[in-house]
Design a protein around this motif. Structure first.
Motif, short mmCIF file in Angstrom:
data_model
loop_
_atom_site.label_atom_id
_atom_site.label_comp_id
_atom_site.label_asym_id
_atom_site.label_seq_id
_atom_site.Cartn_x
_atom_site.Cartn_y
_atom_site.Cartn_z
N PRO A 122 -6.54 1.41 -2.51
CA PRO A 122 -5.40 0.31 -2.70
C PRO A 122 -4.46 -0.12 -3.56
N ASN A 164 -1.14 -2.28 -4.89
CA ASN A 164 -0.21 -2.76 -5.28
C ASN A 164 0.60 -3.72 -6.49
N ASP A 203 -1.39 8.82 4.08
CA ASP A 203 -2.53 7.92 4.71
C ASP A 203 -3.51 7.36 5.82
N THR A 248 4.37 8.69 3.60
CA THR A 248 5.05 7.42 3.30
C THR A 248 6.33 8.60 2.54
N GLN A 288 2.70 2.42 -4.20
CA GLN A 288 1.53 1.16 -3.51
C GLN A 288 1.27 1.53 -2.18
N SER A 289 0.20 0.93 -1.30
CA SER A 289 -0.31 1.33 -0.25
C SER A 289 -1.94 0.04 0.11
N ASN A 290 -1.95 -0.48 1.09
CA ASN A 290 -2.36 -0.98 1.09
C ASN A 290 -4.15 -0.54 2.07
N PHE A 314 -5.21 6.18 -0.16
CA PHE A 314 -4.09 7.27 0.06
C PHE A 314 -4.50 8.52 -0.44
#
Length: 834
Positions: A423, A425, A451, A456, A476-478, A481
């Motif tokens: 993750p 960001n 993910d 997305t 960006q990913s929490n 991915f």
């Protein structure tokens, strides 16, 4: 830190020309006769243009030149020397340059003094009937904002002009020199001899400067700024390592042994003594010393002199340092473009993930199986539009989306990087790629991250430009991915999309373990992780399809391409499921393709509701399944139409005969194949029932496809796998039969050769003495006479048959057919006939 040089206050030898003297006097005027420190002056005599660099956001580059730049245009000599051996920089306005094309040079970072005025002097030459524009900008280093300082578009004929500019403001900045091409190629613009005043550098505690010996820019007395004054350094304790640290702080690469002595004046303080460095420090104040002013008996005769060589430009923290000392913004290195003029930004790129120019394959990228067609890896000249790859090579490889037949509108081709990334960001994870889009109906190129929450979209291109364009997209990913490209065919076959030179920045870091899902997982050959519940479910959950490779464990797995597999039509229903392909006979209901192949050639089974009454049903029954604590049955179903009934999955317990409904869906579910997973395990053996009902409406077709069971439905020993029993029994029986046949063959083979060996002496004797040849009956009588205790065996047709089959060997009296249990007869090898 800005980049600077110092000039001596008194020249020890004359300059090389009058022009040099004029420039030197101008520099002295800036200083008021004092030793100065300022950004490096530049006369462009070196191949490296001092600390000026070509910018990348322009249309072309400035050119270093000596002598005339062209015919009836531009300067005939440089400004420094005034002859055709000196060098300057100019813009070449000949083809392929066009109106308003610009070339830009950018200078070093300058920190203006708080007490002195910062000025720049530039010499420029503008000559020609179609002269363009020369403009000078000031760029704030903090935010890259630009403001115009001045511009000029006058034809001055063959005369060098001089312009002084005051650079105001307390913040660090850079100067940009821009040349703009005019209406024709008779209008070259040149610049030379750029200098800055001492006020263009802010003295800080611990700053260094050299007071030069002679007119050298390389050797001089070392002075340090402390307590608002410049002071000298005592050579006590000084070593060559200390010189290396001092030269590094001044902006040089190397330190050489000094050859001159240059004592300071009596009024200058001696600031430091016993300065001991390792040579690796960035500042002289990082070295050990006796403390400010603690210099003991040192005098100015002991002042340190250093000799440095090699310009060294220190780039900022957010810049990449090229081997040729250029600085480029971070994020431009390792993007398959030579942003440094020496290509050094593309030399060491092994740590950049996803990096691929497709010259030797797809690198780490994979063509997934869940799309409609694949990207073509081809040479540029092999494409329908005969393009070059991103770096201008027509024989270079690229990825090309071929929209020609049999492609249809909205068909998709995908390219995925199967490794999962951590993750992020923080803005440090960026993907860079080049794309080419042309044609009237170009379609779309889309970038996604994928993910556990789905896909997305981050970027999409759909406008034809017929040129390679660079994109840089932050990822960006929490959650972990993957990165995915998708090309989509437009409304016709007149669209062309190409991809080339993909790379991610080092801020994108691979996830240590891609298997972060809860529950049992399967690691794909391509590296990602999927739930074991999705193994062998007729869907490519792994991008390389490895989750569908080893599925022979499941006898209930069926795609209906050949028959019903191990499923049976029930005799306790009203009608049967039918195998179909393409569309069903009833309009506005049923699928148009199967699920397995996704086309009209693939098969499925369905119920045709036409002609059936309400609540009529068709039913498929599985074979007997073993008891299992956890077992899931999977199927794909299609229920489309205004009169669709119900689809039901039930379980029949074979111990009690009880039927239990487990799952049901009713009515129109849309024009699509849907997936269902049903828990069917239990403590006893059981069967799975699939039932489809009608509601008395002809537009009520229901289709199913791609049936399967999870692996844990068959976990345990062979006793829990009844379908293995006939397989194992068959293998055992076949093995026994083979062993019997082999044994019988060996027995007959040995027996036959034994009889042949027994007969050989008879044959020899018969051949050597014709009188000894006897009939078969005579031979037996003779043997009986020799062995009276042995009863003569009955004469057999087998003997005659054998003799007839091998007539050249005659009748062999030992060729008898032994009866079971009889002892072997004595061979005739010991019989002597006279």
């Amino acid at each position: 830190m800005c980049y600077r040089r110092q000039l001596q206050t008194v020249m020890m030898s004359p300059p090389g020309s009058f022009q040099q003297l004029v420039i030197f006097i101008q520099l002295l005027q800036f200083t008021g006769g004092q030793s100065i420190e300022h950004p490096l002056p530049c006369d462009f005599e070196d191949e490296k243009p001092c600390f000026w660099a070509q910018m990348r956001d322009d249309d072309f580059d400035w050119t270093r030149q000596s002598g005339p730049s062209g015919f009836r245009t531009g300067p005939q000599t440089d400004h420094t020397y005034g002859n055709d051996t000196g060098h300057y920089m100019f813009i070449e306005t000949s083809a392929p340059r066009q109106l308003d094309d610009v070339a830009r040079l950018i200078g070093p970072v300058i920190t203006p003094s708080a007490t002195e005025q910062c000025k720049m002097v530039i010499h420029y030459h503008m000559d020609g009937s179609t002269i363009g524009l020369l403009a000078v900008y000031k760029r704030q280093y903090s935010d890259n904002s630009e403001s115009l300082l001045w511009s000029d578009f006058v034809d001055y004929n063959d005369v060098w002009q001089q312009r002084e500019t005051v650079l105001t403001g307390p913040q660090p900045f850079q100067v940009i020199i821009e040349g703009l091409r005019g209406t024709g190629n008779y209008g070259d613009i040149a610049v030379d001899d750029i200098t800055f005043s001492p006020g263009c550098f802010k003295e800080e505690e611990g700053s260094l400067r050299m007071v030069y010996a002679s007119n050298s820019f390389y050797e001089g007395r070392l002075e340090i700024f402390h307590n608002s004054r410049w002071g000298t350094i005592c050579e006590t304790g000084w070593t060559q390592a200390s010189s290396r640290t001092a030269c590094r702080q001044l902006g040089y690469m190397e330190a050489n042994p000094a050859t001159a002595a240059l004592p300071g004046t009596g009024s200058a303080p001696i600031a430091l003594s016993n300065v001991v460095c390792t040579g690796t420090e960035n500042s002289l104040t990082d070295c050990t010393n006796n403390g400010w002013g603690n210099t003991g008996s040192c005098t100015h005769a002991d002042d340190v002199v250093v000799r440095c060589s090699g310009y060294r430009k220190e780039c900022q923290y957010n810049e990449f340092t090229c081997a040729n000392e250029d600085c480029i913004p971070s994020g431009l290195d390792c993007d398959f473009t030579s942003n440094c003029r020496d290509n050094s930004d593309e030399d060491s790129c092994s740590l950049f993930p996803g990096r691929c120019d497709f010259q030797y394959g797809l690198c780490d990228w994979i063509q997934p199986k869940n799309d409609d067609f694949d990207w073509n890896r081809v040479r540029g000249r092999e494409t329908a539009i005969n393009i070059q790859d991103h770096n201008g090579d027509q024989d270079g490889f690229l990825l090309y989306m071929d929209a020609a037949l049999p492609r249809q509108q909205d068909d998709k081709t995908r390219l995925i990087l199967p490794q999962s990334f951590k993750p992020t960001n923080n803005g440090n994870c960026i993907i860079r790629f080049y794309h080419y889009m042309s044609g009237r109906d170009v379609g779309r190129l889309t970038l996604y991250i994928s993910d556990i929450n789905g896909k997305t979209q981050l970027w999409e291109g759909s406008l034809p430009a017929a040129t390679w364009e660079r994109e840089a997209v932050e990822l960006q990913s929490n959650v972990p991915f993957q990165v995915l490209f998708e090309g989509t065919v437009g409304t016709s076959h007149l669209g062309h999309i190409a991809l080339d030179d993909i790379s991610l920045t080092t801020g994108c870091q691979f996830e240590d373990s891609a298997c972060s899902l809860t529950g049992p997982t399967f690691t794909c050959t391509s590296g990602e992780c999927v739930s074991k519940e999705h193994l062998c479910d007729f869907n490519h959950n792994c991008v390389d399809g490895s989750d569908e490779d080893d599925c022979n464990y499941d006898p209930g797995r069926c795609d209906f391409e050949t028959d019903l597999c191990n499923w049976n039509q029930s005799d306790q229903d009203n009608f049967d499921f039918q195998r179909g392909q393409g569309s069903t006979d009833t309009s506005y209901t049923g699928p148009q393709t199967d699920h397995t192949k996704g086309n009209a050639r693939g098969h499925y089974v369905f119920i045709d509701s036409s002609g059936h009454q309400i609540n009529h049903k068709a039913r498929l029954v599985s074979y007997d399944l073993p008891a299992s604590d956890t077992c899931k049955f999977r199927l794909y179903y299609h229920m489309f139409g205004s009169g669709v009934g119900s689809l039901i999955v039930s379980k029949r317990d074979l111990a009690s005969g009880r039927v239990q409904e487990l799952w049901r869906t009713t009515g129109d579910q849309g024009f699509q194949w849907l997936f269902a997973s049903v828990d069917v395990g239990g403590p006893n053996k059981y069967q799975v029932l699939i039932e489809a009902t009608v509601v008395g409406h002809e537009q009520g077709d229901i289709a199913i496809d791609d049936l399967s069971f999870t692996n844990d439905c068959y976990s345990g020993t062979g006793q829990n796998k009844p379908w293995l029993v006939p397989v194992i029994a068959g293998v055992v029986c076949a093995s026994v039969v083979v062993l019997i046949l082999v044994g019988l063959g060996v027995y007959l083979y040995r027996r036959k050769h034994k009889r042949l060996n027994d007969a050989e002496p008879i044959i020899y004797q018969n051949q050597s003495n014709p009188r000894t040849q006897h009939s078969a009956q005579e031979s037996m009588e003779m043997e009986q006479q020799m062995h009276p205790s042995s009863p003569p065996p009955p004469y057999s047709e087998a003997q005659t048959t054998y003799s007839d089959r091998y007539p050249t060997k005659g009748m062999m009296t030992s060729d008898r057919v032994s009866t079971p249990g009889s002892r072997p007869e004595t061979p005739l090898t010991n019989v002597h006939v006279h």
